[in-house]
Design an enzyme around this catalytic site. Structure first.
Site, PDB file in Angstrom:
ATOM      1  N   CYS A 269       0.889  -0.966   0.186  1.00  0.00           N
ATOM      2  CA  CYS A 269       0.029  -0.174   0.350  1.00  0.00           C
ATOM      3  C   CYS A 269       1.222   1.328   0.231  1.00  0.00           C
ATOM      4  O   CYS A 269       1.818   1.480   0.441  1.00  0.00           O
ATOM      5  CB  CYS A 269      -0.889   0.104   1.142  1.00  0.00           C
TER       6      CYS A 269
ATOM      7  N   ARG B 252       3.228   0.724  -6.763  1.00  0.00           N
ATOM      8  CA  ARG B 252       3.540  -0.798  -5.595  1.00  0.00           C
ATOM      9  C   ARG B 252       2.195  -1.128  -5.840  1.00  0.00           C
ATOM     10  O   ARG B 252       2.253  -2.626  -5.300  1.00  0.00           O
ATOM     11  CB  ARG B 252       2.831   0.146  -4.194  1.00  0.00           C
TER      12      ARG B 252
ATOM     13  N   TRP C 133      -4.027  -1.425  -1.184  1.00  0.00           N
ATOM     14  CA  TRP C 133      -3.905  -3.599  -1.765  1.00  0.00           C
ATOM     15  C   TRP C 133      -4.673  -4.382  -0.602  1.00  0.00           C
ATOM     16  O   TRP C 133      -4.305  -4.485   0.810  1.00  0.00           O
ATOM     17  CB  TRP C 133      -2.549  -3.297  -2.232  1.00  0.00           C
TER      18      TRP C 133
ATOM     19  N   ASN D  34      -0.384   1.083   6.670  1.00  0.00           N
ATOM     20  CA  ASN D  34      -0.012  -0.431   5.765  1.00  0.00           C
ATOM     21  C   ASN D  34       0.376  -0.962   6.663  1.00  0.00           C
ATOM     22  O   ASN D  34       1.070  -1.468   7.842  1.00  0.00           O
ATOM     23  CB  ASN D  34       1.795   0.482   5.093  1.00  0.00           C
ATOM     24  N   GLY D  35       0.490  -2.684   6.071  1.00  0.00           N
ATOM     25  CA  GLY D  35       0.936  -3.899   6.501  1.00  0.00           C
ATOM     26  C   GLY D  35       0.358  -4.386   7.954  1.00  0.00           C
ATOM     27  O   GLY D  35      -1.524  -4.075   6.900  1.00  0.00           O
TER      28      GLY D  35
ATOM     29  N   GLU E  36      12.672 -17.236 -14.751  1.00  0.00           N
ATOM     30  CA  GLU E  36      12.664 -15.666 -14.315  1.00  0.00           C
ATOM     31  C   GLU E  36      12.018 -15.842 -15.931  1.00  0.00           C
ATOM     32  O   GLU E  36      11.280 -14.550 -15.679  1.00  0.00           O
ATOM     33  CB  GLU E  36      13.818 -14.881 -14.718  1.00  0.00           C
TER      34      GLU E  36
ATOM     35  N   LYS F  16       7.899 -13.319 -16.256  1.00  0.00           N
ATOM     36  CA  LYS F  16       7.694 -12.268 -16.469  1.00  0.00           C
ATOM     37  C   LYS F  16       6.219 -12.617 -16.880  1.00  0.00           C
ATOM     38  O   LYS F  16       5.721 -11.359 -17.402  1.00  0.00           O
ATOM     39  CB  LYS F  16       9.151 -11.902 -17.405  1.00  0.00           C
TER      40      LYS F  16
ATOM     41  N   GLU G 256       3.547 -13.005 -15.189  1.00  0.00           N
ATOM     42  CA  GLU G 256       3.183 -11.956 -13.909  1.00  0.00           C
ATOM     43  C   GLU G 256       2.390 -10.624 -15.145  1.00  0.00           C
ATOM     44  O   GLU G 256       0.861 -10.578 -14.566  1.00  0.00           O
ATOM     45  CB  GLU G 256       4.912 -10.904 -13.923  1.00  0.00           C
TER      46      GLU G 256
ATOM     47  N   HIS H 198      10.914 -37.026 -17.779  1.00  0.00           N
ATOM     48  CA  HIS H 198      10.633 -37.197 -15.829  1.00  0.00           C
ATOM     49  C   HIS H 198       8.979 -36.382 -15.795  1.00  0.00           C
ATOM     50  O   HIS H 198       8.388 -35.966 -14.443  1.00  0.00           O
ATOM     51  CB  HIS H 198      11.802 -36.232 -15.318  1.00  0.00           C
TER      52      HIS H 198
ATOM     53  N   LYS I  77       4.273  -3.967  -6.500  1.00  0.00           N
ATOM     54  CA  LYS I  77       5.625  -3.248  -6.028  1.00  0.00           C
ATOM     55  C   LYS I  77       6.559  -4.729  -5.023  1.00  0.00           C
ATOM     56  O   LYS I  77       7.562  -5.290  -5.254  1.00  0.00           O
ATOM     57  CB  LYS I  77       6.484  -2.126  -7.143  1.00  0.00           C
TER      58      LYS I  77
END
Length: 612
Positions: free
Chosen positions: A2, A27, A75, A101-102, A484, A488, A491, A507, A607
């Protein structure tokens, strides 16, 4: 996670608060709100479900002005995204407002106690509980500061709080425990935010609160008190960030801008840290040479993209230094009671330096018998940097896009320098180090060449727009790069993507391969190339369509079912992880644009993950 902005000034602070929220949009958030002590001293509040522009529309419909105010982008953690759950929250009676926040872990116990005292609740959030708790404590406290101090003493969990009240119309009270918050120092006005970038238009001078601090801000004064309530001084620091550092410029999205910033970003990471064909160990801190002499093991802890950087580092450290390197996801490390071997260097990696799980792992490690702690980080003012013994700043500059690009490649550059440096203390020759340094210094120019693939990759992306799944393959040090690349793509395009070591195909993953499953791989010209070619034949034999980013000397050519895109010539071992990342970033970006997703702010993501 947030975003918080607050201001106390003689002028109208609404434009300052809104601009701060816009600068914190990267964020990730689902609602926005603002609370002011208006010109008449009365508390007013506006909230909106959705983006900041929705809040601006609400303020245009019902204008308000004031010299003291707080604002927030939320958020969701407790309660669904909605206007009633949006911050700021007001206490019963609507004379006090709070942003947070938190996560407050004991909020349910506190809420039930407050209900017994006659308080009612209109939201599902832990934040409204805190607001009412401050209101309750203010009944017998001499001032707002004392009420907040008494409240935070009862809270369990992580929080950054900012409180305003009609009783003290020219005061902000701020508290910090486990979530980042910064105070901005002005002339006849003062500010608070969760991120320096939010306040760059109004100040470059900042104070970073320590764990447990509570601060009182008025127009003329900032007072800070530690967890015991004693007055303390915290240094004022001047930010090196420029006011325009977070603008998109000619680029359609921040992510694309940040992809193109990678040559200069990596050059900045290397700059002033190499002299006479060797990496300067003091680049990691004045105490680094003495510590590096003793290192016999390395533990690296990170999350998400930074975890992939750590995996690359493991290959380099074990190859160059011949010492064990263990890599852990921070959220797992902190709960598994790890065994610490003697003379182990503990390394954390984080773009923001405020990732909750990584910070918790660092604090656990500081009590766990490690030789020393080191942070690889992009934010010099962050908690991770301040709490580590050694630090290597990546110098990537602000990264606004939620999907990390230049933060990742600069982390790889920093970790490569670390591996080269540690190898010296394990007996590597000066000639070997000089060759490795030469490879590192050539990377920025090679990235420029790799970016020339942008237009061909944009056209290639059209073949992915209707896909729902994708498979990424890599071998050896390129396996984390495949991970990675898959991250991406998922995301920002919301295509389900997985990554595997190419040798693992038989496998299990081969069961997924068909003509509707694109398989993306990176093929540098190294000792594993022939084995990789064999693995790719397994894909072709089952009808899978291959997309290969290959070294020009690999001998691989396009054919039906196989599309080969040549990378720049002469990519060497130490350069390959960074260089083969670039086309995967571009591919993910262009696929996401074609699919019409929110590239810079993908759904459900933030973020800086500052809660567990």
């Amino acid at each position: 996670m947030c975003g918080i902005v607050g201001a106390v000034a003689e002028r109208n602070v609404v434009p300052i608060l809104l601009e701060g929220l816009r600068r914190l949009e990267y964020r990730g958030y689902d609602s926005a709100g603002i609370a002011l002590l208006g010109d008449d001293g009365k508390l007013v509040r506006q909230r909106a479900h959705g983006k900041v522009y929705k809040l601006e529309e609400a303020l245009e419909a019902s204008p308000c002005t004031g010299g003291t105010g707080i604002a927030h982008t939320r958020w969701a953690t407790h309660g669904i995204p909605s206007e009633r759950n949006a911050h700021p929250h007001v206490a019963q009676g609507a004379t006090l407002a709070l942003v947070h926040n938190g996560i407050v872990e004991n909020y349910e116990v506190l809420r039930e106690e407050l209900r017994g005292l006659g308080y009612e609740f209109t939201s599902e959030t832990d934040t409204e509980v805190v607001a009412n708790r401050v209101h309750y404590r203010s009944k017998d406290a001499p001032d707002l500061l004392s009420a907040v101090q008494r409240t935070v003493a009862e809270l369990e969990g992580a929080y950054a709080l900012v409180v305003i009240a009609e009783s003290e119309p020219e005061t902000l009270v701020v508290a910090r425990q486990g979530a980042p918050v910064v105070l901005g120092v002005g002339l006849g006005e003062n500010f608070v935010a969760s991120d320096v970038s939010a306040l760059l238009p109004v100040t470059r001078k900042f104070i970073f609160l320590e764990e447990g601090d509570v601060a009182r801000l008025t127009r003329e004064k900032i007072e800070i008190f530690d967890v015991q309530g004693n007055p303390v001084e915290r240094p004022i620091r001047e930010s090196e960030l420029s006011n325009d550092a977070v603008e998109r410029g000619r680029f359609r999205h921040y992510m694309l801008k940040e992809i193109y910033e990678q040559p200069i970003a990596v050059a900045n990471t290397l700059s002033e840290r190499i002299s006479k064909k060797r990496v300067l160990p003091e680049s990691f801190g004045a105490a680094a040479p003495a510590i590096f002499e003793k290192v016999e093991n390395v533990d690296i802890i990170a999350c998400g993209t930074s975890y992939h950087a750590a995996m690359v580092a493991r290959y380099l450290i074990e190859e160059f230094c011949r010492i064990p390197c263990r890599v852990d996801i921070a959220s797992e490390y902190r709960y598994r009671n790890p065994v610490v071997t003697p003379n182990t260097l503990f390394i954390t990696i984080s773009q923001s330096g405020e990732t909750a799980d990584t910070l918790a792992a660092l604090r656990l490690a500081r009590e766990g018998g490690y030789l020393a702690t080191m942070a690889i980080c992009n934010v010099p003012e962050s908690s991770l940097v301040r709490e580590s013994d050694l630090v290597m700043m990546t110098r990537a500059g602000p990264e606004i896009g939620v999907a990390s690009t230049k933060a990742f490649t600069t982390q790889l550059a920093a970790l490569s320098m670390l591996a080269v440096t540690l190898a010296r203390y394990r007996g590597a020759s000066a000639e070997t180090e000089a060759e490795q340094v030469r490879q590192l210094q050539a990377i920025p120019a090679l990235i420029e060449k790799a970016l020339e693939l942008d237009e061909p990759i944009r056209k290639l992306a059209e073949r992915f727009a209707d896909k729902h799944h994708a498979l990424f393959l890599g071998r050896g040090i390129q396996f984390p790069i495949a991970l990675e690349g898959a991250l991406k793509l998922k995301e920002i395009s919301y295509i389900h993507a997985e990554a595997y070591p190419a040798g693992e195909l038989k496998h299990g993953p081969l069961a997924l391969v068909d003509d509707d499953m694109p398989v993306i791989t990176v093929a540098p010209n190294n000792e594993l190339l022939e084995k990789l070619k064999s693995n790719l034949q397994e894909v072709r034999a089952r009808g899978g369509e291959l997309f290969v980013f290959a070294d020009p000397a690999s001998g691989m050519k396009s054919e039906p079912g196989v599309t080969v895109m040549e990378m720049p010539d002469h990519i060497e071992h130490l350069q390959a992880p960074i260089l083969y990342t670039i086309p995967l970033q571009l591919l993910s970006y262009h696929v996401a644009v074609l699919k019409g997703t929110d590239v810079d702010q993908p759904r459900n993501l933030a973020k800086s993950v500052t809660v567990e």
